[in-house]
Design an enzyme around this catalytic site. Structure first.
Site, short mmCIF file in Angstrom:
data_model
loop_
_atom_site.label_atom_id
_atom_site.label_comp_id
_atom_site.label_asym_id
_atom_site.label_seq_id
_atom_site.Cartn_x
_atom_site.Cartn_y
_atom_site.Cartn_z
N LYS A 1 -50.58 111.59 60.07
CA LYS A 1 -51.42 111.49 58.88
C LYS A 1 -52.88 111.67 59.35
O LYS A 1 -53.49 110.76 59.90
CB LYS A 1 -51.23 110.13 58.20
CG LYS A 1 -51.94 110.01 56.87
CD LYS A 1 -53.28 109.44 57.12
CE LYS A 1 -54.28 109.07 56.18
NZ LYS A 1 -55.35 110.01 55.92
N GLY B 1 -58.36 99.31 61.42
CA GLY B 1 -57.50 98.97 62.57
C GLY B 1 -56.95 97.56 62.49
O GLY B 1 -55.77 97.33 62.76
N GLU C 1 -57.42 102.55 68.67
CA GLU C 1 -58.68 102.95 69.30
C GLU C 1 -59.73 102.91 68.20
O GLU C 1 -59.61 103.63 67.21
CB GLU C 1 -58.58 104.36 69.89
CG GLU C 1 -57.72 104.46 71.14
CD GLU C 1 -58.26 103.68 72.33
OE1 GLU C 1 -59.45 103.28 72.30
OE2 GLU C 1 -57.48 103.44 73.26
N ASN D 1 -63.49 112.59 63.10
CA ASN D 1 -64.57 113.05 63.98
C ASN D 1 -64.11 113.96 65.12
O ASN D 1 -64.90 114.73 65.65
CB ASN D 1 -65.40 111.87 64.49
CG ASN D 1 -64.62 110.97 65.42
OD1 ASN D 1 -63.42 110.77 65.23
ND2 ASN D 1 -65.28 110.43 66.42
N GLU E 1 -54.86 105.67 76.08
CA GLU E 1 -54.50 107.05 75.72
C GLU E 1 -54.94 107.99 76.84
O GLU E 1 -55.78 107.66 77.68
CB GLU E 1 -55.19 107.44 74.42
CG GLU E 1 -54.89 106.48 73.30
CD GLU E 1 -55.03 107.09 71.92
OE1 GLU E 1 -56.05 106.84 71.27
OE2 GLU E 1 -54.11 107.83 71.50
N SER F 1 -61.71 103.14 62.35
CA SER F 1 -62.66 102.02 62.30
C SER F 1 -61.97 100.70 62.61
O SER F 1 -60.76 100.54 62.45
CB SER F 1 -63.29 101.97 60.92
OG SER F 1 -62.27 101.73 59.96
N CYS G 1 -67.09 107.94 68.98
CA CYS G 1 -66.87 106.51 69.25
C CYS G 1 -67.53 106.12 70.57
O CYS G 1 -67.83 104.96 70.79
CB CYS G 1 -65.40 106.21 69.27
SG CYS G 1 -64.50 107.33 70.33
N GLN H 1 -71.03 109.07 54.29
CA GLN H 1 -71.41 108.70 55.65
C GLN H 1 -72.93 108.79 55.81
O GLN H 1 -73.55 107.92 56.42
CB GLN H 1 -70.70 109.64 56.64
CG GLN H 1 -70.81 109.24 58.09
CD GLN H 1 -69.96 108.03 58.46
OE1 GLN H 1 -68.89 107.81 57.89
NE2 GLN H 1 -70.43 107.24 59.41
P1 NAP Z 1 -61.23 105.11 59.23
O1 NAP Z 1 -61.91 105.08 57.91
O2 NAP Z 1 -60.79 103.83 59.84
O3 NAP Z 1 -59.98 106.08 59.06
C1 NAP Z 1 -59.14 106.41 60.14
C2 NAP Z 1 -57.79 106.84 59.59
O4 NAP Z 1 -57.14 105.72 58.98
C3 NAP Z 1 -57.89 107.92 58.51
O5 NAP Z 1 -56.81 108.80 58.62
C4 NAP Z 1 -57.79 107.08 57.24
O6 NAP Z 1 -57.39 107.81 56.12
C5 NAP Z 1 -56.75 106.07 57.65
N1 NAP Z 1 -56.72 104.88 56.80
C6 NAP Z 1 -57.68 104.41 55.97
N2 NAP Z 1 -57.25 103.29 55.35
C7 NAP Z 1 -56.00 103.05 55.80
C8 NAP Z 1 -55.02 102.03 55.53
N3 NAP Z 1 -55.28 101.02 54.68
N4 NAP Z 1 -53.84 102.09 56.17
C9 NAP Z 1 -53.57 103.07 57.04
N5 NAP Z 1 -54.44 104.06 57.33
C10 NAP Z 1 -55.65 104.05 56.71
O7 NAP Z 1 -62.13 105.83 60.31
P2 NAP Z 1 -62.92 107.20 60.13
O8 NAP Z 1 -64.04 106.94 59.18
O9 NAP Z 1 -61.98 108.31 59.83
O10 NAP Z 1 -63.44 107.44 61.63
C11 NAP Z 1 -64.56 106.80 62.16
C12 NAP Z 1 -64.15 105.63 63.04
O11 NAP Z 1 -63.26 106.07 64.07
C13 NAP Z 1 -65.32 105.04 63.79
O12 NAP Z 1 -65.26 103.63 63.73
C14 NAP Z 1 -65.12 105.51 65.22
O13 NAP Z 1 -65.70 104.71 66.19
C15 NAP Z 1 -63.64 105.54 65.32
N6 NAP Z 1 -63.20 106.39 66.44
C16 NAP Z 1 -62.69 105.80 67.56
C17 NAP Z 1 -62.27 106.56 68.63
C18 NAP Z 1 -61.69 105.91 69.85
O14 NAP Z 1 -60.92 106.56 70.54
N7 NAP Z 1 -62.02 104.66 70.15
C19 NAP Z 1 -62.35 107.94 68.57
C20 NAP Z 1 -62.87 108.52 67.43
C21 NAP Z 1 -63.28 107.74 66.36
P3 NAP Z 1 -58.52 108.43 55.14
O15 NAP Z 1 -59.15 109.52 55.88
O16 NAP Z 1 -57.72 108.92 53.99
O17 NAP Z 1 -59.48 107.33 54.80
#
Ligand code: NAP
Ligand code: MG
Length: 477
Positions: free
Chosen positions: A173, A231, A248, A150, A457, A227, A282, A329
């Site tokens: 990554k 996490g 995060e 995002n 951060e 997510s 987020c 999504q």
């Molecule tokens: P996500 O599905 O959790 O993916 C985040 C990253 O983790 C991606 O690079 C993903 O790779 C990787 N990943 C997936 N499975 C993994 C595993 N088993 N081991 C290690 N890494 C793995 O999140 P998203 O859909 O990209 O982003 C949306 C989420 O991010 C929302 O929940 C949002 O709230 C959160 N977010 C939080 C913040 C903050 O600072 N608090 C900021 C922005 C977004 P792939 O892309 O290949 O699946």
């Protein structure tokens, strides 16, 4: 495979076995480019290269690290339009939001260029005669950075810049949906003079290469944004390997609107916080908690304002809201729209637009309660619940009744209520008369509860995560 964008490993652009198509969510027929897919053994090679390069990078003058980061910021500024357009095409943000994010990335590089030469220690007198104590910070070694789609340039930079400033080597990554911005970042770091192996890029699937990074014994720390579900798994993997970890994650951020609020300001803050960037932040305002006396007027004003929102191609400068990032999504968002209706909400908007691309009208769930699943689970789309409350005390209680704790906001003209909210809100960031989303780059960013784990951060505090403390005792005789 000829034009495929490749992974950067040990300073070489490495040809992959396989690649994937990066597509535009506003126009899924448009292929932006072919991007390499790394495998677990590419991760191993990247970590090995980083391990070899890191000691030299850490031992070099901090001026070298500062210069590389400053030049990277300068180049990002010079290429702002290119980065912004790429971001808008691969993620779907409007061009204004995307160039703003690219500008933010440049500012982050410049900020951490300064931090690279400011490694403050502490010198104390010991409780033992003739002994002095000094406390310094040292780099961790090789750090793994895992980022979401995002904010595909700002987040990789707000992790990479402090990591490099502190003298670590990096393996990044990026999200599978948005490798383009990370690839352009890698090109910029090479041009900026980052030594071979100090910054490595591995693009591909999280479950394959993200996992390989987390499990690699030579990775000292993982910084993850994404997510809560992923996490949690990463935290467990890091616990197993005794790695430092920073997470995060999501939010279900409350925006309280009291009866004494400036209604124009409140409606603008809620529209922006809930729906801009297609709600894919987020820090998005997903629970609008509104005092009874102003509730109906607020909902009317929101309806009118939502009807006037311009949704469409992010490259069209008149557009305010771009597409949802992917078909998957969007399907998830539409499920939540149906759920909110099943739970008894009146749903305003929320339907898929009848055109190519993953476009959705923003949705307001009127008549929601804070117990509904649609009010408790992060949707991560342009959807917000409106929860009616009797007074400030109930608003505060509802705002804090969540497993998350990233950002919170209040719109009010009352100093008393603004102050009480600022003090009692259980969130990492509190906004008064401002949207819950939209932050500065030089101050801490992060939350509590299921939103964040590990150090903060951005700002100077970001350096804490990327360094280890060393306490030295010296007896001068
Ligand atoms: P996500 O599905 O959790 O993916 C985040 C990253 O983790 C991606 O690079 C993903 O790779 C990787 N990943 C997936 N499975 C993994 C595993 N088993 N081991 C290690 N890494 C793995 O999140 P998203 O859909 O990209 O982003 C949306 C989420 O991010 C929302 O929940 C949002 O709230 C959160 N977010 C939080 C913040 C903050 O600072 N608090 C900021 C922005 C977004 P792939 O892309 O290949 O699946
Ligand atoms: Mg994902």
């Amino acid at each position: 495979m000829q034009d495929c964008k490749r992974n950067l490993i040990g300073g070489e652009w490495v040809s992959p076995q396989t690649f994937s198509e990066n597509r535009n969510p506003a126009n899924p027929d448009e292929v932006i480019g072919l991007y390499a897919r790394a495998e677990a053994d590419d991760v191993a090679r990247a970590v090995e290269a980083a391990k070899i390069a890191q000691p030299g990078w850490a031992a070099a003058s901090p001026q070298l690290r500062s210069d590389v980061l400053r030049r990277a910021g300068d180049m990002l500024l010079a290429r702002n339009d290119e980065m912004g357009r790429l971001l808008a095409r691969e993620e779907g943000k409007t061009l204004a939001e995307a160039t703003g994010e690219a500008l933010r990335a440049a500012q982050l590089f410049h900020f951490f260029s300064g931090e690279a030469v400011r490694n403050p220690g502490e010198k104390l007198t010991s409780i033992r005669d003739g002994v002095e104590v000094d406390v310094m910070r040292e780099p961790l070694g090789v750090v793994g950075l895992i980022t979401p789609w995002n904010f595909p340039i700002a987040i990789p930079v707000w992790k990479t810049a402090p990591a490099l400033a502190a003298g670590n080597a990096v393996v990044l990554k990026p999200a599978d949906l948005t490798p383009g911005c990370a690839h352009l970042l890698a090109e910029i770091l090479v041009e900026a003079g980052c030594p071979k192996g100090v910054f490595n890029l591995v693009m591909g699937s999280g479950s394959v290469i993200g996992k390989a990074l987390v499990e690699h014994p030579d990775i000292a720390a993982i910084s993850f944004t994404g997510s809560e579900r992923v996490g949690r798994g990463i935290a467990m993997g890091c616990a197993q390997g005794l790695k430092k970890v920073q997470l995060e994650m999501g939010g279900k951020n409350p925006m309280v609107v009291l009866a004494d609020a400036d209604l124009d300001l409140a409606v603008n803050a809620c529209l922006n916080g809930a729906f801009f960037s297609t709600g894919q932040r987020c820090t998005a305002s997903s629970r609008l908690i509104v005092e009874d006396r102003i509730h109906d007027a607020f909902v009317d004003r929101m309806r009118q304002a939502m009807a006037g929102l311009r949704i469409g191609d992010p490259l069209d400068e008149a557009v305010q809201i771009g597409p949802v990032v992917s078909e998957g999504q969007l399907a998830g968002n539409l499920d939540y729209v149906r759920l909110a209706a099943d739970e008894g909400c009146e749903v305003v908007g929320g339907e898929r637009l009848n055109r190519a691309g993953y476009f959705q009208n923003p949705a307001l769930f009127v008549g929601a309660t804070n117990r509904m699943r649609s009010s408790r689970e992060e949707i991560f789309g342009p959807c917000a619940s409106v929860i009616r409350v009797a007074d400030f005390d109930e608003a505060l209680a509802v705002a804090n009744d969540t497993s998350f704790g990233l950002s919170s906001g209040i719109c009010t003209a009352s100093l008393k209520h603004a102050t009480a909210f600022r003090r009692k809100s259980k969130a990492g960031m509190v906004m008064v008369n401002l949207p819950t989303a939209g932050v500065d780059y030089h101050v801490p960013f992060g939350g509590r509860g299921a939103s964040s784990l590990g150090g903060r951060e951005q700002g100077r505090i970001a350096m804490d995560f990327y360094t280890a403390v060393k306490t030295a005792y010296v007896f001068a005789g």
